[in-house]
Write a protein that holds these residues in place. Sequence first.
Motif, PDB file in Angstrom:
ATOM      1  N   GLY A  37       3.271  -2.504  -5.678  1.00 55.18           N
ATOM      2  CA  GLY A  37       2.104  -3.147  -6.743  1.00 55.18           C
ATOM      3  C   GLY A  37       2.580  -2.823  -7.971  1.00 55.18           C
ATOM      4  N   GLY A  38       4.295  -1.701  -7.293  1.00 54.88           N
ATOM      5  CA  GLY A  38       5.155  -1.195  -8.736  1.00 54.88           C
ATOM      6  C   GLY A  38       6.092  -1.661  -8.564  1.00 54.88           C
ATOM      7  N   GLU A  42       2.433  -0.288   0.165  1.00 53.51           N
ATOM      8  CA  GLU A  42       1.205  -1.058  -0.693  1.00 53.51           C
ATOM      9  C   GLU A  42       0.904  -0.628  -1.344  1.00 53.51           C
ATOM     10  OE1 GLU A  42      -2.031  -0.672   0.876  1.00 53.51           O
ATOM     11  OE2 GLU A  42      -2.000  -2.082   2.982  1.00 53.51           O
ATOM     12  N   GLN A  43       1.555   0.870  -2.683  1.00 55.98           N
ATOM     13  CA  GLN A  43       1.348   1.478  -3.802  1.00 55.98           C
ATOM     14  C   GLN A  43       2.967   0.703  -4.470  1.00 55.98           C
ATOM     15  OE1 GLN A  43       1.345   5.435  -2.535  1.00 55.98           O
ATOM     16  NE2 GLN A  43      -1.070   4.966  -2.706  1.00 55.98           N
ATOM     17  N   ARG A 101       0.484   3.382   3.196  1.00 59.04           N
ATOM     18  CA  ARG A 101      -0.331   2.846   2.148  1.00 59.04           C
ATOM     19  C   ARG A 101       0.375   3.724   0.734  1.00 59.04           C
ATOM     20  NH1 ARG A 101      -4.304   0.547   2.940  1.00 59.04           N
ATOM     21  NH2 ARG A 101      -6.239   0.853   3.068  1.00 59.04           N
TER      22      ARG A 101
END
Length: 190
Positions: A188-189, A184-185, A181
């Motif tokens: 997103g940023g 993925e995190q 993750r």
Amino acid sequence: MEAFTDGVIAVVITVMVLELHVPSAATWTALLEDGTVFLSYILSFIYVGIYWTNHHHLFQLVRRVDGSVLWANLFFLFCLSLFPFSTAWLNKAQPAPAAVPTVCYGITLLLTALSWGLLERRLIAANGGEQSELRKALGADRKTRLSIAIHLAATSLALRSPVASCVLYAVVAAMWFIPDRRIEQRLGGI
């Protein structure tokens, strides 16, 4: 590079599937007699799947690939290509699991984890070093280091207790079952 990697992974999975044999009789008992074969196949398939999904995530955060990344990726793919051999030997040697094939399987897992770490380091270096998005996403990368430590311990333990080693190999797979993750995190940023 992703298409090449996907092709190698498809070949690895195909070779593993070809090692599966149909039970000798049309009964549940005959199927269960080969239970360890199915368990080791499932474990190997999960490992290959974990590396495949994380490989895709890893390359989503990089913009540049150089020669050292290509060689590190090739070494990683070579290590993955050892899965069919070590899984087949683990299945064919008696008693199942036998000590030496369990060590070989552990070495395959350990080499693959180490080659993964090398690939990460080469990608980080090629994409800005400590300031790269990948380095920021991975952070201290304790999970990878813990995985390597468990693989090392399990492989060392295999000569005395192959079953305990296989359990530890499964523990590492369980740790990584959900895709990483952190990347993925970070995506997103961006």
